[in-house]
Design a protein around this motif. Structure first.
Motif, short mmCIF file in Angstrom:
data_model
loop_
_atom_site.label_atom_id
_atom_site.label_comp_id
_atom_site.label_asym_id
_atom_site.label_seq_id
_atom_site.Cartn_x
_atom_site.Cartn_y
_atom_site.Cartn_z
N VAL A 36 -8.55 0.72 1.63
CA VAL A 36 -8.50 -0.17 2.77
C VAL A 36 -8.46 -1.62 2.30
CG1 VAL A 36 -9.86 -1.03 4.71
CG2 VAL A 36 -9.56 1.40 4.39
N LEU A 37 -9.15 -1.87 1.18
CA LEU A 37 -9.27 -3.25 0.71
C LEU A 37 -8.12 -3.66 -0.22
CD1 LEU A 37 -13.09 -3.27 -0.02
CD2 LEU A 37 -11.92 -4.13 1.99
N ASP A 38 -7.35 -2.70 -0.73
CA ASP A 38 -6.36 -3.04 -1.74
C ASP A 38 -5.06 -2.28 -1.50
OD1 ASP A 38 -4.92 -3.73 -3.90
OD2 ASP A 38 -6.30 -2.94 -5.41
N GLU A 39 -4.06 -3.02 -1.04
CA GLU A 39 -2.79 -2.38 -0.70
C GLU A 39 -2.07 -1.86 -1.95
OE1 GLU A 39 0.60 -4.57 1.31
OE2 GLU A 39 -0.50 -3.74 3.00
N ARG A 40 -2.27 -2.54 -3.08
CA ARG A 40 -1.59 -2.14 -4.31
C ARG A 40 -2.08 -0.77 -4.76
NH1 ARG A 40 -3.37 -4.10 -9.69
NH2 ARG A 40 -5.12 -4.46 -8.33
N ALA A 41 -3.41 -0.59 -4.67
CA ALA A 41 -3.96 0.71 -5.05
C ALA A 41 -3.42 1.79 -4.12
CB ALA A 41 -5.48 0.68 -4.97
N LEU A 42 -3.29 1.47 -2.84
CA LEU A 42 -2.77 2.44 -1.88
C LEU A 42 -1.36 2.86 -2.24
CD1 LEU A 42 -2.77 3.98 0.82
CD2 LEU A 42 -2.08 1.88 1.94
N ASP A 43 -0.57 1.87 -2.68
CA ASP A 43 0.83 2.17 -2.97
C ASP A 43 0.97 3.13 -4.15
OD1 ASP A 43 3.39 1.97 -2.15
OD2 ASP A 43 3.88 0.27 -3.43
N VAL A 44 0.09 3.01 -5.15
CA VAL A 44 0.15 3.95 -6.27
C VAL A 44 -0.45 5.28 -5.85
CG1 VAL A 44 -0.52 4.34 -8.66
CG2 VAL A 44 -0.01 2.03 -7.89
N TYR A 45 -1.57 5.19 -5.14
CA TYR A 45 -2.34 6.38 -4.81
C TYR A 45 -1.54 7.36 -3.95
CZ TYR A 45 -5.91 9.27 -2.57
OH TYR A 45 -6.62 10.32 -2.07
N VAL A 74 2.84 9.41 14.67
CA VAL A 74 3.26 8.33 15.56
C VAL A 74 3.32 7.01 14.79
CG1 VAL A 74 2.64 6.97 17.57
CG2 VAL A 74 2.47 9.44 17.65
N ILE A 75 2.29 6.76 13.97
CA ILE A 75 2.26 5.49 13.23
C ILE A 75 3.47 5.40 12.30
CG2 ILE A 75 0.99 4.16 11.50
CD1 ILE A 75 -1.58 5.25 12.68
N VAL A 76 3.79 6.51 11.63
CA VAL A 76 4.83 6.47 10.60
C VAL A 76 6.22 6.63 11.20
CG1 VAL A 76 5.74 7.69 8.61
CG2 VAL A 76 3.31 7.26 8.77
N LEU A 77 6.38 7.60 12.09
CA LEU A 77 7.72 7.90 12.60
C LEU A 77 8.08 7.08 13.82
CD1 LEU A 77 7.48 11.79 12.26
CD2 LEU A 77 8.37 10.16 10.61
N GLY A 78 7.10 6.49 14.50
CA GLY A 78 7.36 5.72 15.72
C GLY A 78 7.89 4.33 15.44
N GLY A 79 8.37 4.09 14.24
CA GLY A 79 8.84 2.76 13.90
C GLY A 79 7.66 1.84 13.73
N SER A 80 7.92 0.55 13.48
CA SER A 80 6.80 -0.37 13.34
C SER A 80 6.23 -0.61 14.72
CB SER A 80 7.27 -1.68 12.72
OG SER A 80 8.40 -2.12 13.41
N TYR A 81 5.11 0.02 15.01
CA TYR A 81 4.71 0.09 16.40
C TYR A 81 4.27 -1.25 16.96
CZ TYR A 81 -0.26 0.51 15.02
OH TYR A 81 -1.50 0.30 14.53
N GLY A 82 3.90 -2.15 16.09
CA GLY A 82 3.55 -3.48 16.59
C GLY A 82 4.72 -4.10 17.32
N ILE A 125 3.78 9.17 2.18
CA ILE A 125 4.78 8.67 1.22
C ILE A 125 6.11 8.38 1.92
CG2 ILE A 125 3.79 9.76 -0.82
CD1 ILE A 125 6.10 11.76 -0.71
N LYS A 126 6.31 8.93 3.11
CA LYS A 126 7.52 8.61 3.86
C LYS A 126 7.44 7.21 4.46
CE LYS A 126 9.88 11.91 3.22
NZ LYS A 126 11.25 11.79 2.83
N ALA A 127 6.21 6.72 4.65
CA ALA A 127 6.01 5.49 5.41
C ALA A 127 6.26 4.25 4.57
CB ALA A 127 4.59 5.47 5.94
N SER A 128 6.50 3.13 5.24
CA SER A 128 6.48 1.85 4.54
C SER A 128 5.03 1.55 4.18
CB SER A 128 7.02 0.75 5.44
OG SER A 128 6.09 0.46 6.45
N ILE A 129 4.83 0.64 3.23
CA ILE A 129 3.47 0.39 2.76
C ILE A 129 2.60 -0.19 3.88
CG2 ILE A 129 4.11 -1.85 1.78
CD1 ILE A 129 1.48 0.47 0.31
#
Lengths: 351, 380
Positions: A187-196, B147-155, B215-219
């Motif tokens: 939650v605190l680190d997006e970079r870690a999330l991206d690898v994880y 919903v979060i991932v496939l519903g597009g950028s929900y914001g 892993i399908k989702a944007s970061i």
């Protein structure tokens, strides 16, 4: 013994021998070895990008740097080797785990070992800034060992060697605890999330080409320990008291087994991420094929693990073209129903 | 009228014939003072009245602390004044619009989880069961994350998809998963242990589905999904409160109707049947209530782990009863959730952790402790 005869495994054998199919002693490893060979060939030949047989052959024996050569040599061969080694490790570890816990549902992912590895991987990324797989593999290894020890300690301290339910809940608790700590860092680190998130899905693709070499020493030591442990496990399956009366050094046997389990699952999970159900399924199929002798089971489960993982990986490449489904997910889709079937059986096999 | 101290029960009826026995208090769970007037008699246990009062007090304190704490600290006395209708306009706005929804949603979600945990533990006759294991939570997770991932950028969609889509997808997912677990575990009757093991299998399947969606989702979406997956009250609004409270309001009368079969289920099947309880019908109704409660709670705040497991166990120990006490479990769940949220907001400096991380990190060791302890008491 009376209750064991109610187990479906034994029923299956009787049915087989009655219908003229080979009995448990007839099911040697030759068939499985042939299957492994077929799986290896398919794994090199099939994939998202369709290559002809001559192209694959060319890539294997005299590469000149064409697109096909690169795909075969730097993508398909490494992931095939990785799947082979990881599959063997997980299959053997599955038999050891089920034998030592005398528990038909033991599996590294269900018991939270992979979650422990995940926690340490994320800690490596988050706290120390390590982003290469070579760096954080060691953390995963450490975490798997720690989690394994915790789960076994909880399992063993509960009623006389852990009922399936106690062990499963201990695993679930470990899973939740490590998962929560992992999530706190994610939650605190997006970079870690991206690898994880790419690690945690469990795949043999997209890992560095030479990761298999790094794994080999651990796997070899683990397999040697497992082989040494087989006859002890046979004695232990009759209960600790009987084993002791037969002259087995129980403490040493347990220690060897634990060490082999953590080595094999730890290194597999660290390299490929949590790939569940391989150990579970391999152990059950092996038991159905050769009966309760652990020496034969270990050999068969190792081969079966390789077949399962290679098969799942190949299938994952083929079903979702042009993308691919990671092997971990393919296995969950096949393995979870198998697990539920085991649970649903009127009387689950007692070990 | 005379008061008689009853040291220990002797009748078979007051002795529960189940696993819960292991977790009773020292005095066997009964005792107290028997009041007798002629042919009538009743048992009065001060504990049964006292403990809920203390829990309510803890809940109220949590409520006030939760509202008072934040970027703009508001003194506790002012909070009370505002809640009673006074206070200045700015503070009023902060409290009513921002702080109160969070605390109210936390309380409602916690209460729903505590209640459903008590129900599931009673049915499974297993102090280690929890509705999360029924697959509700992971089913809800699959629904919400898709919903979060496939519903597009929900914001960008304007928030409607987020506000209505995520909770409804979570409820649908939770109910579907629970139905799957129920049907797969149903085999000539429901066995507590089979339900749990099938639930673990389904959970493994669904969580691998979630990790694939990740892993399908944007970061950015993956980050949002992770926050949802840990269970958080950060984004709680009055809408969420509106979603959970009706479920709770419906469940309470339903539970008062089901409380006799619930008590009887604590005996073994033969005894409960002899008491006139239709076992599978009662179990199914109770399970349905628990599932609806968990699904709505999860839809509102994400999966807040272990509240459902821990609150009935604590309530059981505090009250020293044989079955998990329903009302006290609900109250305790509410209090625990708000306190965990306050802790997550304040304990780590400027970093705010979602409430689900706190409850999991505290609850999981407690579950392990229970496992080890159950081994010691049964010791065989």
């Amino acid at each position: 013994m009376a209750r064991y005869e109610k187990g479906a495994d034994v029923d299956t054998f009787d049915a087989h021998s009655a219908s003229g199919r080979p009995t448990r002693h007839g099911q040697g490893p030759a068939f499985l070895i042939a299957l492994v060979a077929v799986a290896v060939v398919c794994s090199v030949a099939l994939g998202t990008k369709t290559l002809t047989i001559p192209q694959v052959w060319h890539g294997l024996w005299n590469p000149t740097g064409t697109e096909g050569d690169v795909i075969v040599r730097s993508l398909r061969l490494p992931r095939t080797c990785l799947a082979l080694v990881t599959g063997v490790a997980l299959g053997v570890a599955g038999v050891l785990m089920q034998g030592h816990t005398r528990n038909p549902i033991a599996d590294p992912v269900l018991l939270g070992v992979s979650a422990g590895a995940g926690l340490f991987v994320v800690a490596g990324i988050f706290l120390l800034g390590i982003t290469t797989l070579h760096g954080y593999v060691w953390f995963g290894f450490l975490g798997a060992m720690l989690a394994g020890v915790v789960v076994f300690a909880v399992g063993r301290s509960a009623r006389g060697g852990a009922s399936p339910i106690t062990l499963a809940l201990g695993g679930a608790a470990a899973h939740a605890l490590f998962g929560a700590l992992t999530a706190a860092m994610l939650v605190l680190d997006e970079r870690a999330l991206d690898v994880y998130r790419f690690w945690t899905v469990g795949s043999v693709g997209g890992r560095p080409a030479d990761i298999t070499y790094d794994m080999l020493p651990f796997v070899v030591v683990g397999l040697v320990l497992a082989a040494a442990n087989a006859s002890t496990l046979n004695a232990l399956s009759m209960g600790e008291d009987v084993a002791r009366a037969l002259g087995v050094r129980v403490g040493l046997g347990r220690l060897t087994g634990m060490l082999a389990i953590t080595l094999l699952t730890g290194v597999a999970v660290a390299a490929c991420g949590p790939i569940g159900f391989v150990g579970l399924m391999a152990a059950h199929i092996a038991r159905a094929r050769v009966g309760p002798d652990h020496r034969r089971m270990l050999l068969q489960a190792g081969l079966l693990g390789a077949i399962l993982l290679l098969g799942a990986d190949i299938l994952g490449r083929l079903v979702a073209r042009p993308g691919e489904l990671p092997a971990g997910i393919m296995l969950a889709f096949v393995g979870a129903p198998v697990f539920i079937h085991l649970v649903r059986r009127r009387r689950s096999a007692r070990l | 009228m005379k008061a008689v101290r009853r040291p220990r029960p002797s009748t078979a009826a007051s002795e529960p014939a189940t696993a819960n026995r292991a977790s009773l208090g020292r005095d066997g769970g009964v005792g107290g003072i028997a009041l007798r007037v002629g042919p009538l008699s009743a048992r009065c246990r001060p504990r049964v009245l006292l403990v809920p009062c203390v829990v309510v007090l803890a809940l109220i304190t949590a409520f006030i602390v939760g509202v008072a704490h934040g970027d703009v600290p508001i003194p506790a006395l002012d909070v009370v004044r505002i809640l009673l209708g006074g206070g200045n306009a700015v503070d009023r706005m902060i409290v009513i619009e921002f702080r109160l929804p969070r605390v109210v949603v936390g309380a409602a979600v916690g209460a729903a989880l505590g209640l459903s945990g008590a129900i599931v533990q009673g049915i499974a006759r297993n102090p280690l069961a929890s509705p999360e294991i029924l697959g509700v939570t992971s089913g809800a997770a699959v629904g919400a994350v898709s919903v979060i991932v496939l519903g597009g950028s929900y914001g960008a969609v304007g928030g409607h998809l987020a506000r209505i889509g995520i909770p409804s997808a979570a409820i649908v997912g939770g109910l579907t998963a629970a139905a799957a677990v129920y049907l797969l575990a149903l085999r000539g009757g429901l066995s507590g242990n089979r339900v749990l093991l099938v639930g673990i299998g389904i959970q493994a399947l669904l969580s691998s589905l979630v990790s694939w969606l990740l892993i399908k989702a944007s970061i950015v979406d993956a980050g949002r999904a992770i926050v949802w997956l840990t269970g958080s009250l950060n984004a709680a609004t009055w809408d969420d409160a509106v979603a959970v409270t009706p479920a709770l309001a419906l469940a309470l009368p339903a539970m008062s109707m089901l409380s006799f079969p619930f008590g009887a289920l604590n005996f073994d099947d033969d005894t409960a049947g002899a008491l006139g309880v239709r076992l599978d019908a009662a179990r199914s109704m109770l399970l349905l209530t628990a599932v609806v409660l968990t699904a709505t709670a999860t839809a509102a705040a994400g999966p807040i782990a272990f509240v459902a497991l821990v609150s009935p166990q604590l309530a059981l120990r505090l009250l020293r009863t044989a079955t998990p006490p329903l009302l006290t479990s609900a109250l305790l769940g509410a209090a625990l959730t708000i306190w965990a949220d306050v802790l997550g907001r304040t304990a780590f400096g400027d970093k705010q952790l979602p409430v689900g991380i706190l409850t999991a990190a505290l609850g999981a060791p407690y579950l392990m402790y229970l496992l080890v302890r159950s081994g010691k008491t049964h010791g065989r």
